[in-house]
Scaffold this motif. Structure first.
Motif, PDB file in Angstrom:
ATOM      1  N   ILE A  14       0.662  -1.188  -0.086  1.00  0.00           N
ATOM      2  CA  ILE A  14       0.178   0.124   0.338  1.00  0.00           C
ATOM      3  C   ILE A  14       0.625   1.334   0.170  1.00  0.00           C
ATOM      4  N   GLY A  15       2.286   1.230   0.142  1.00  0.00           N
ATOM      5  CA  GLY A  15       2.902   2.100   0.204  1.00  0.00           C
ATOM      6  C   GLY A  15       3.390   2.797  -1.394  1.00  0.00           C
ATOM      7  N   CYS A  16       4.182   1.497  -1.751  1.00  0.00           N
ATOM      8  CA  CYS A  16       5.054   2.477  -3.067  1.00  0.00           C
ATOM      9  C   CYS A  16       3.869   1.565  -4.268  1.00  0.00           C
ATOM     10  N   ARG A  17       3.265   0.361  -3.630  1.00  0.00           N
ATOM     11  CA  ARG A  17       2.113   0.101  -4.903  1.00  0.00           C
ATOM     12  C   ARG A  17       3.280  -0.947  -5.814  1.00  0.00           C
ATOM     13  N   LYS A  18       3.903  -1.865  -5.743  1.00  0.00           N
ATOM     14  CA  LYS A  18       4.567  -2.383  -6.080  1.00  0.00           C
ATOM     15  C   LYS A  18       4.122  -3.797  -6.026  1.00  0.00           C
ATOM     16  N   ARG A  19       3.252  -4.622  -6.672  1.00  0.00           N
ATOM     17  CA  ARG A  19       3.630  -6.218  -5.640  1.00  0.00           C
ATOM     18  C   ARG A  19       4.512  -7.261  -5.801  1.00  0.00           C
ATOM     19  N   ASP A  20       4.202  -7.797  -4.829  1.00  0.00           N
ATOM     20  CA  ASP A  20       5.531  -9.250  -4.485  1.00  0.00           C
ATOM     21  C   ASP A  20       4.888 -10.390  -3.804  1.00  0.00           C
ATOM     22  N   SER A  21       5.461 -11.463  -3.223  1.00  0.00           N
ATOM     23  CA  SER A  21       4.854 -12.726  -3.197  1.00  0.00           C
ATOM     24  C   SER A  21       4.458 -12.283  -1.476  1.00  0.00           C
ATOM     25  N   PRO A  22       3.219 -12.846  -0.393  1.00  0.00           N
ATOM     26  CA  PRO A  22       3.068 -12.288   0.393  1.00  0.00           C
ATOM     27  C   PRO A  22       4.126 -12.632   1.647  1.00  0.00           C
ATOM     28  N   SER A  23       5.282 -13.362   1.580  1.00  0.00           N
ATOM     29  CA  SER A  23       6.261 -13.374   2.140  1.00  0.00           C
ATOM     30  C   SER A  23       7.159 -12.333   2.137  1.00  0.00           C
ATOM     31  N   LEU A  57       6.165   2.394   4.185  1.00  0.00           N
ATOM     32  CA  LEU A  57       5.770   3.141   5.254  1.00  0.00           C
ATOM     33  C   LEU A  57       5.767   4.457   5.382  1.00  0.00           C
ATOM     34  N   ASP A  58       6.248   5.352   4.643  1.00  0.00           N
ATOM     35  CA  ASP A  58       5.804   7.232   4.820  1.00  0.00           C
ATOM     36  C   ASP A  58       5.608   6.988   3.675  1.00  0.00           C
ATOM     37  N   LEU A  59       5.636   6.161   2.365  1.00  0.00           N
ATOM     38  CA  LEU A  59       4.220   6.570   1.336  1.00  0.00           C
ATOM     39  C   LEU A  59       3.464   6.133   1.758  1.00  0.00           C
ATOM     40  N   ALA A  60       3.141   5.383   2.550  1.00  0.00           N
ATOM     41  CA  ALA A  60       1.510   4.422   2.863  1.00  0.00           C
ATOM     42  C   ALA A  60       0.867   6.182   4.102  1.00  0.00           C
ATOM     43  N   GLU A  61       1.804   6.392   4.670  1.00  0.00           N
ATOM     44  CA  GLU A  61       1.218   7.339   5.455  1.00  0.00           C
ATOM     45  C   GLU A  61       0.915   8.897   5.164  1.00  0.00           C
ATOM     46  N   ARG A  62       1.446   9.446   3.363  1.00  0.00           N
ATOM     47  CA  ARG A  62       1.163  10.320   3.553  1.00  0.00           C
ATOM     48  C   ARG A  62       0.515  10.426   2.286  1.00  0.00           C
TER      49      ARG A  62
END
Length: 132
Positions: A14-23, A57-62
């Protein structure tokens, strides 16, 4: 065992909007306006995912992404997630992954959502019941 063996599971940070595996992402839940880290991916309720780095985290809060991700109104306090990422998060990831497990954490509640009654039964749970 995965229900769809050919399907690769991915989540979006939710911060950088990049997809990744759940792990590769930290799962979070919300309880009483607090965003709580769920590194074991077991806490009940709606979850959101974030790369476990301060930049995301900073991106998500901003971007005010937490209320949108959890579908709640108003601001949420992400201090516990920040503490997990900045503090002993690296140690927790490699060892017992947090002292507060999903079993000891209060259930995640989303304001305004209607949850079915858990446990027991009532006339509303049965399609053949008739109110008198």
């Amino acid at each position: 065992m995965d229900a769809r063996p050919g399907k690769v599971r991915e989540r979006t940070c939710i911060g950088c909007r990049k997809r990744d595996s759940p792990s590769g992402l930290l799962r979070m839940t919300v309880s009483e306006r607090q965003v709580l880290p769920d590194p074991e991916h077991r806490a009940p309720g709606r979850g959101a995912h974030l790369h476990p780095v301060t930049e995301c985290l900073d991106l998500a809060e901003r971007r005010k992404a937490f209320p949108r991700a959890f579908k709640v109104q108003g601001p949420l306090d992400a201090a516990a997630v920040r503490n997990w990422i900045e503090g002993s998060g690296a140690e927790q990831r490699s060892s017992a992954i947090g002292k507060e497990s999903a079993a000891t954490r209060p259930p995640a509640a989303v304001e305004g959502s209607s949850r079915r009654h858990e446990g027991g039964s009532s006339t509303h749970d049965h399609s053949m019941s008739v109110e008198r």
